[in-house]
Design a protein around this motif. Structure first.
Motif, short mmCIF file in Angstrom:
data_model
loop_
_atom_site.label_atom_id
_atom_site.label_comp_id
_atom_site.label_asym_id
_atom_site.label_seq_id
_atom_site.Cartn_x
_atom_site.Cartn_y
_atom_site.Cartn_z
N ALA A 313 0.84 -1.20 0.00
CA ALA A 313 0.00 0.00 0.00
C ALA A 313 0.87 1.24 0.00
CB ALA A 313 -0.93 -0.01 1.21
N SER A 314 1.40 1.60 -1.16
CA SER A 314 2.32 2.73 -1.28
C SER A 314 1.92 3.62 -2.44
CB SER A 314 3.75 2.23 -1.49
OG SER A 314 4.60 3.29 -1.88
N ASP A 315 1.88 4.94 -2.19
CA ASP A 315 1.69 5.89 -3.27
C ASP A 315 2.95 6.74 -3.46
OD1 ASP A 315 1.60 7.42 -0.99
OD2 ASP A 315 -0.33 8.38 -1.42
N THR A 316 4.07 6.25 -2.97
CA THR A 316 5.35 6.93 -3.07
C THR A 316 6.22 6.24 -4.12
OG1 THR A 316 6.51 5.59 -1.41
CG2 THR A 316 5.16 7.44 -0.60
N PRO A 317 7.41 6.78 -4.43
CA PRO A 317 8.26 6.14 -5.43
C PRO A 317 8.76 4.75 -5.03
CG PRO A 317 8.94 8.40 -5.07
CD PRO A 317 7.96 8.09 -4.01
N ILE A 318 8.63 4.39 -3.75
CA ILE A 318 9.03 3.07 -3.29
C ILE A 318 7.88 2.11 -3.54
CG2 ILE A 318 9.77 1.71 -1.30
CD1 ILE A 318 10.75 4.43 -0.09
N GLN A 319 8.07 1.17 -4.47
CA GLN A 319 7.02 0.24 -4.88
C GLN A 319 7.51 -1.20 -4.73
OE1 GLN A 319 3.82 0.87 -5.81
NE2 GLN A 319 4.20 2.98 -5.17
N PRO A 320 7.39 -1.76 -3.53
CA PRO A 320 7.88 -3.12 -3.31
C PRO A 320 6.97 -4.17 -3.95
CG PRO A 320 7.62 -1.89 -1.25
CD PRO A 320 6.86 -1.16 -2.30
N ILE A 321 7.58 -5.18 -4.54
CA ILE A 321 6.87 -6.37 -5.00
C ILE A 321 7.15 -7.47 -3.99
CG2 ILE A 321 6.66 -8.08 -6.82
CD1 ILE A 321 7.66 -5.99 -8.78
N ARG A 322 6.13 -7.84 -3.24
CA ARG A 322 6.33 -8.85 -2.20
C ARG A 322 6.47 -10.22 -2.85
NH1 ARG A 322 2.01 -8.59 2.29
NH2 ARG A 322 3.13 -6.68 2.81
N VAL A 323 7.52 -10.93 -2.49
CA VAL A 323 7.81 -12.25 -3.05
C VAL A 323 7.67 -13.33 -1.99
CG1 VAL A 323 9.54 -13.68 -4.22
CG2 VAL A 323 9.33 -11.23 -4.79
N GLY A 324 8.34 -13.19 -0.86
CA GLY A 324 8.23 -14.16 0.23
C GLY A 324 9.55 -14.78 0.59
N GLU A 325 9.95 -15.80 -0.13
CA GLU A 325 11.18 -16.52 0.18
C GLU A 325 12.39 -15.80 -0.40
OE1 GLU A 325 11.35 -19.07 2.25
OE2 GLU A 325 9.19 -18.78 2.50
N ASP A 326 13.49 -15.86 0.33
CA ASP A 326 14.71 -15.16 -0.08
C ASP A 326 15.19 -15.62 -1.45
OD1 ASP A 326 14.39 -14.27 2.48
OD2 ASP A 326 16.33 -14.96 3.22
N ALA A 327 15.24 -16.93 -1.65
CA ALA A 327 15.75 -17.48 -2.92
C ALA A 327 14.87 -17.05 -4.08
CB ALA A 327 15.82 -19.01 -2.83
N ASP A 328 13.56 -16.97 -3.87
CA ASP A 328 12.65 -16.57 -4.96
C ASP A 328 12.86 -15.10 -5.31
OD1 ASP A 328 11.60 -19.12 -4.96
OD2 ASP A 328 9.91 -18.60 -3.65
N ALA A 329 13.09 -14.25 -4.31
CA ALA A 329 13.34 -12.84 -4.58
C ALA A 329 14.63 -12.66 -5.36
CB ALA A 329 13.39 -12.06 -3.27
N LEU A 330 15.67 -13.41 -4.98
CA LEU A 330 16.93 -13.35 -5.72
C LEU A 330 16.75 -13.81 -7.16
CD1 LEU A 330 19.52 -14.64 -3.10
CD2 LEU A 330 19.50 -12.38 -4.18
N ALA A 331 15.97 -14.87 -7.34
CA ALA A 331 15.77 -15.40 -8.69
C ALA A 331 15.04 -14.39 -9.58
CB ALA A 331 14.96 -16.71 -8.62
N LEU A 332 14.05 -13.69 -9.02
CA LEU A 332 13.33 -12.69 -9.80
C LEU A 332 14.24 -11.51 -10.14
CD1 LEU A 332 10.77 -11.67 -11.11
CD2 LEU A 332 10.01 -10.84 -8.87
N SER A 333 15.07 -11.10 -9.18
CA SER A 333 16.02 -10.02 -9.43
C SER A 333 16.98 -10.40 -10.55
CB SER A 333 16.79 -9.70 -8.15
OG SER A 333 17.77 -8.71 -8.37
#
Length: 385
Positions: A313-333
């Motif tokens: 819930a952000s209307d600022t320039p910071i727009q996080p995409i919630r992924v969950g697991e550390d390895a999955d976030a790294l893989a998407l990056s």
């Protein structure tokens, strides 16, 4: 027993939490050059695109020719030069305060303010998602340290009512750096005023971005006159480096006398202060930067939601995409990097366990086509999985 450093490092690697700096071979901006390749940069805090602005750079260059590249001493010895004074006065006027005081970094500003205002026999209350510098400052102050549920003014009011501390200070982020949401300042101030407590806002990610003139969260939420302690950083929306605290005459004089991270640190280069005065003026006057930024935020949020990504819930320039697991976030990056997009995976302990995410940050330097390219890459990555 000694220090088994290798075991700690190995554990961090095994948990997909090992970090390393990327060497940038170019200036901060829309494009980042790393290892000989250009990437669209979606992880910089240069929200208004001022870090490499030609007028800001020219001001820095001219001031360096006049004042040199170092101040040579702390502010209280002989390091406080005319550009520092001019910037402090400009920041005070911009934030609607009597005075402002420069610090070398936002971390040092938070340490300096909190440890100068509270100590043994006092109490400090902090949002659970506060920046590490606020949390560290609270712990180092020696005051009784309490954390309240994120953005929960009712929980804060209960803690304040139960406290018998001599002085009570509440500290929050104005915009939370990993979630992008804003602190609800009016109800927080209500709770503070009812308990004879002071509220301090770290507006590192709000200054320059929020309010029609970029005056930050307190102006945007209509509570500036009620807020006793305002801290802002210069290295994000304003594109330079350093930080400041703004408030009453008595507050600033107290910090000059008792803030150790102000007293015992070399002043920032005068050239940085001179360049920041220019970037501050541009941030206030060039409203098109905030207009473009707002349009890009809307475009990204609409597109990412259509793709089924979990946004916050952000209307600022910071727009996080919630992924969950550390390895999955790294893989998407990594998947985005393969397509020439730089977006950092944020993992614990920076965020809570199980809440690893990609922290997309948008800038007025971006173009609509850049956002579309990011959305295309996110769609490809989703289809691949």
């Amino acid at each position: 027993m000694g220090f088994d450093l290798r075991a700690r490092l190995d554990e961090r690697r095994a948990r997909h939490r090992y970090r390393h700096p990327r060497v940038q071979d170019g200036p901060c901006g829309r494009v980042a050059r790393v290892d000989g390749r250009d990437y669209l940069n979606f992880c910089s805090n240069d929200y208004l695109g001022l870090a490499a602005d030609a007028e800001v750079v020219a001001a820095f260059r001219a001031a360096a020719d006049q004042w040199g590249v170092g101040s040579g001493a702390s502010h209280l010895v002989c390091g406080h030069q005319r550009p520092h004074q001019d910037l402090e006065e400009a920041l005070a006027a911009h934030t609607g305060r009597s005075r402002a005081l420069l610090f070398s970094t936002g971390y040092m500003a938070n340490l300096g303010v909190i440890t100068a205002l509270v100590g043994r026999g006092d109490a400090i209350f902090e949002d659970r998602l506060n920046h590490a510098s606020l949390l560290d400052a609270g712990l180092l102050s020696g005051a009784r340290f309490r954390r309240f549920a994120h953005n929960d003014a009712g929980a804060l009011a209960g803690q304040l009512a139960r406290s018998d501390a001599g002085r009570k200070l509440v500290a929050v982020d104005g915009v939370f750096s990993m979630d992008g949401d804003q602190a609800p300042l009016a109800p927080l101030l209500d709770a503070c005023e009812a308990a004879d407590a002071w509220l301090m806002v770290d507006d590192a990610h709000g200054l320059g971005v929020l309010d029609g003139q970029g005056r930050g969260t307190a102006f945007a939420q209509g509570v500036n006159e009620r807020l006793p302690v305002y801290m802002g950083t210069l290295g994000k929306g304003l594109g330079t480096s350093g930080a400041f605290v703004a408030g009453s005459e008595e507050l600033i004089e107290t910090l000059i006398q008792f803030s150790r991270s102000y007293i015992y640190t070399t002043a920032m280069p005068a050239a940085v202060a001179a360049a920041t005065r220019v970037s501050l003026a541009k941030a206030a006057a060039e409203t098109w930067r905030r207009d473009r930024l707002a349009a890009l935020i809307r475009r990204f949020r609409h597109g990412a939601a259509e793709l089924g990504y979990a946004l916050m819930a952000s209307d600022t320039p910071i727009q996080p995409i919630r992924v969950g697991e550390d390895a999955d976030a790294l893989a998407l990056s990594r998947a985005l990097a393969e397509r020439g997009l730089l977006v950092t995976a944020i993992r614990p302990p920076t965020v809570p366990e199980g809440q690893a995410r990609l922290r997309v940050t948008l800038s007025a330097a971006h173009e609509e086509g850049d956002v579309d390219r990011l959305l295309d890459a996110l769609e490809t990555a989703k289809c691949r999985n």
